[in-house]
Design a protein around this motif. Sequence first.
Motif, mmCIF file in Angstrom:
data_model
loop_
_atom_site.group_PDB
_atom_site.id
_atom_site.type_symbol
_atom_site.label_atom_id
_atom_site.label_comp_id
_atom_site.label_asym_id
_atom_site.label_seq_id
_atom_site.Cartn_x
_atom_site.Cartn_y
_atom_site.Cartn_z
ATOM 1 N N ALA A 49 17.427 68.562 22.660
ATOM 2 C CA ALA A 49 16.635 67.436 23.165
ATOM 3 C C ALA A 49 17.540 66.400 23.809
ATOM 4 C CB ALA A 49 15.837 66.806 22.027
ATOM 5 N N HIS A 50 18.715 66.214 23.200
ATOM 6 C CA HIS A 50 19.653 65.239 23.733
ATOM 7 C C HIS A 50 20.141 65.655 25.120
ATOM 8 C CE1 HIS A 50 22.509 61.962 23.442
ATOM 9 N NE2 HIS A 50 23.495 62.792 23.781
ATOM 10 N N ARG A 51 20.426 66.957 25.264
ATOM 11 C CA ARG A 51 20.862 67.435 26.577
ATOM 12 C C ARG A 51 19.760 67.269 27.614
ATOM 13 N NH1 ARG A 51 23.229 71.568 23.434
ATOM 14 N NH2 ARG A 51 21.453 72.957 23.836
ATOM 15 N N GLU A 52 18.514 67.549 27.198
ATOM 16 C CA GLU A 52 17.400 67.396 28.128
ATOM 17 C C GLU A 52 17.236 65.939 28.537
ATOM 18 O OE1 GLU A 52 14.078 68.026 30.531
ATOM 19 O OE2 GLU A 52 15.707 69.321 29.825
ATOM 20 N N ILE A 53 17.390 65.043 27.571
ATOM 21 C CA ILE A 53 17.288 63.615 27.883
ATOM 22 C C ILE A 53 18.405 63.194 28.823
ATOM 23 C CG2 ILE A 53 17.517 61.304 26.895
ATOM 24 C CD1 ILE A 53 16.002 62.352 24.447
ATOM 25 N N ASN A 54 19.596 63.716 28.568
ATOM 26 C CA ASN A 54 20.719 63.382 29.450
ATOM 27 C C ASN A 54 20.491 63.912 30.859
ATOM 28 O OD1 ASN A 54 22.182 61.958 27.554
ATOM 29 N ND2 ASN A 54 23.382 63.731 26.892
ATOM 30 N N ARG A 55 19.911 65.127 30.931
ATOM 31 C CA ARG A 55 19.621 65.688 32.252
ATOM 32 C C ARG A 55 18.620 64.818 32.994
ATOM 33 N NH1 ARG A 55 15.971 68.274 34.929
ATOM 34 N NH2 ARG A 55 14.483 68.189 33.198
ATOM 35 N N ARG A 56 17.581 64.418 32.272
ATOM 36 C CA ARG A 56 16.587 63.544 32.901
ATOM 37 C C ARG A 56 17.209 62.213 33.293
ATOM 38 N NH1 ARG A 56 11.058 63.998 29.297
ATOM 39 N NH2 ARG A 56 10.803 66.275 29.352
ATOM 40 N N ARG A 57 18.023 61.689 32.399
ATOM 41 C CA ARG A 57 18.639 60.397 32.674
ATOM 42 C C ARG A 57 19.498 60.477 33.933
ATOM 43 N NH1 ARG A 57 22.031 58.347 27.867
ATOM 44 N NH2 ARG A 57 19.930 57.971 27.031
ATOM 45 N N LYS A 58 20.266 61.565 34.049
ATOM 46 C CA LYS A 58 21.119 61.729 35.220
ATOM 47 C C LYS A 58 20.280 61.813 36.491
ATOM 48 C CE LYS A 58 24.585 64.762 37.272
ATOM 49 N NZ LYS A 58 25.315 66.041 37.172
ATOM 50 N N LEU A 59 19.160 62.581 36.420
ATOM 51 C CA LEU A 59 18.304 62.716 37.590
ATOM 52 C C LEU A 59 17.695 61.383 37.972
ATOM 53 C CD1 LEU A 59 16.783 64.311 39.733
ATOM 54 C CD2 LEU A 59 15.074 64.916 37.988
ATOM 55 N N TYR A 60 17.216 60.642 36.986
ATOM 56 C CA TYR A 60 16.615 59.348 37.301
ATOM 57 C C TYR A 60 17.657 58.360 37.806
ATOM 58 C CZ TYR A 60 12.074 60.712 35.501
ATOM 59 O OH TYR A 60 10.866 61.336 35.332
ATOM 60 N N ASP A 61 18.877 58.461 37.297
ATOM 61 C CA ASP A 61 19.964 57.639 37.834
ATOM 62 C C ASP A 61 20.191 57.966 39.307
ATOM 63 O OD1 ASP A 61 20.375 56.266 35.508
ATOM 64 O OD2 ASP A 61 22.103 57.463 34.858
ATOM 65 N N GLU A 62 20.202 59.267 39.622
ATOM 66 C CA GLU A 62 20.446 59.685 41.001
ATOM 67 C C GLU A 62 19.308 59.227 41.916
ATOM 68 O OE1 GLU A 62 20.862 63.873 40.680
ATOM 69 O OE2 GLU A 62 22.961 63.801 40.016
ATOM 70 N N ILE A 63 18.086 59.332 41.414
ATOM 71 C CA ILE A 63 16.939 58.871 42.211
ATOM 72 C C ILE A 63 17.030 57.369 42.434
ATOM 73 C CG2 ILE A 63 14.427 58.570 42.210
ATOM 74 C CD1 ILE A 63 14.234 61.246 40.728
ATOM 75 N N GLY A 64 17.346 56.629 41.373
ATOM 76 C CA GLY A 64 17.486 55.184 41.505
ATOM 77 C C GLY A 64 18.584 54.818 42.472
ATOM 78 N N ASN A 65 19.712 55.506 42.403
ATOM 79 C CA ASN A 65 20.819 55.235 43.322
ATOM 80 C C ASN A 65 20.416 55.513 44.766
ATOM 81 O OD1 ASN A 65 22.414 54.574 41.148
ATOM 82 N ND2 ASN A 65 23.381 56.585 41.012
ATOM 83 N N PHE A 66 19.674 56.616 44.961
ATOM 84 C CA PHE A 66 19.228 56.970 46.309
ATOM 85 C C PHE A 66 18.290 55.892 46.862
ATOM 86 C CE2 PHE A 66 16.189 58.941 49.189
ATOM 87 C CZ PHE A 66 17.018 59.612 50.067
ATOM 88 N N LEU A 67 17.313 55.481 46.060
ATOM 89 C CA LEU A 67 16.370 54.453 46.512
ATOM 90 C C LEU A 67 17.083 53.154 46.839
ATOM 91 C CD1 LEU A 67 13.452 55.038 43.965
ATOM 92 C CD2 LEU A 67 13.541 55.767 46.348
#
Length: 387
Positions: A49-67
């Motif tokens: 679950a922690h890895r999945e959360i980290n994966r999501r967190r990384k993706l949302y970070d990347e989306i936020g950075n892109f925006l």
Amino acid sequence: MTGASSSANPQHGLADRLTRWARGLSGKGEAEEEVDETEPQRARAGSSAHREINRRRKLYDEIGNFLFAHDLDLTPLNFGVAHDYLTGAQIGVEKAIRAVLAERGTISNGLVEEIVAEQRADEVTPEALSTMLAKVEENLSEFTGLMTESRNSAKDYGAALQEEVKGLAARADNEPVLARLVALTRSMVEKTRQVEGQLRQNEKQTHALRSSLANARRAAEHDHLTGLPNRRAFEGTLREEVALAQKEGQQLAVAFCDIDHFKVINDTHGHDTGDRVLKFVAGLLAKASNDQCHVARHGGEEFVMLFRGKTAAEACEAVDRVRQDLATRSLVNRTNGERMERVSFSAGVSNVLAYDDPRAALKAADRALYLAKEHGRNRVYLAAEVD
């Protein structure tokens, strides 16, 4: 010092907000991300679950950075487009954004809306589908009603006729009974004529409906400019051809072809000339089309070819022959009679069945196309040579 600058950076603030939103979607808070190492099973589950959360967190970070990097508003539309671009979930969106970034270096809210509109341009509108389906249901209901009415009339006539026959056998004077039978039969014949007339009229309406549906289907699956199938039609063909190639043990290769410097053609000679160039290139590619080679306009100045029964190398040779043909043509601008610069295209080819998912094969061909563009254009690259 570093921490202070991070918190003051709006980019990090947006990314943090998106990360917190992701946690909320997963239904877990920060405290729940910790793993109790004293319980192995729970630890493993927690670690996953922690890895999945980290994966999501990384993706949302990347989306936020892109925006933030492109000063895009935090809207569902922009968020979805950024997600599709960064994950490659929609190859059309990914390619469109990459093209804009290569040309302009940045993307705006308006350009995002244009990209989404272009991706949806070939779709049948919900209003049109609703109207067609409503008409279909109306005709089916009418047919059902007519059939029920016809059956009931026949049933009633049979029952009445049976009763009259019983009466006919019991009576000495048969003339009144015969008169009633004649009247009943005439009534039934008239009713049958009415039903037949209604059925003929309904058949005409149904024929017109079928024609409308066929036209709507053609409009939904063909590019109005070039006459080629569009991306929607190609995606359906791809699924069918993958299944057929696998069943018959045949090769299957896909190629992306993109006209070089097409924006320059439009800017220099105008969009009407650009449209004629698109139709000309489409015509050259379509010459290779048959029941084992499908050509479609994938969007913009890009075309896609699907070869069943050819290896990727053989498909590469076939595409290169078309490329060479185009490169030798000397096109003229009809508007002013001037000769145009040489028109060419670049292409990337991949082996569809070498990938578990056809979309991965499309991405491989697209990467090969990108490298062909990067290395000078007017060339065809095989994905196996560049991956």
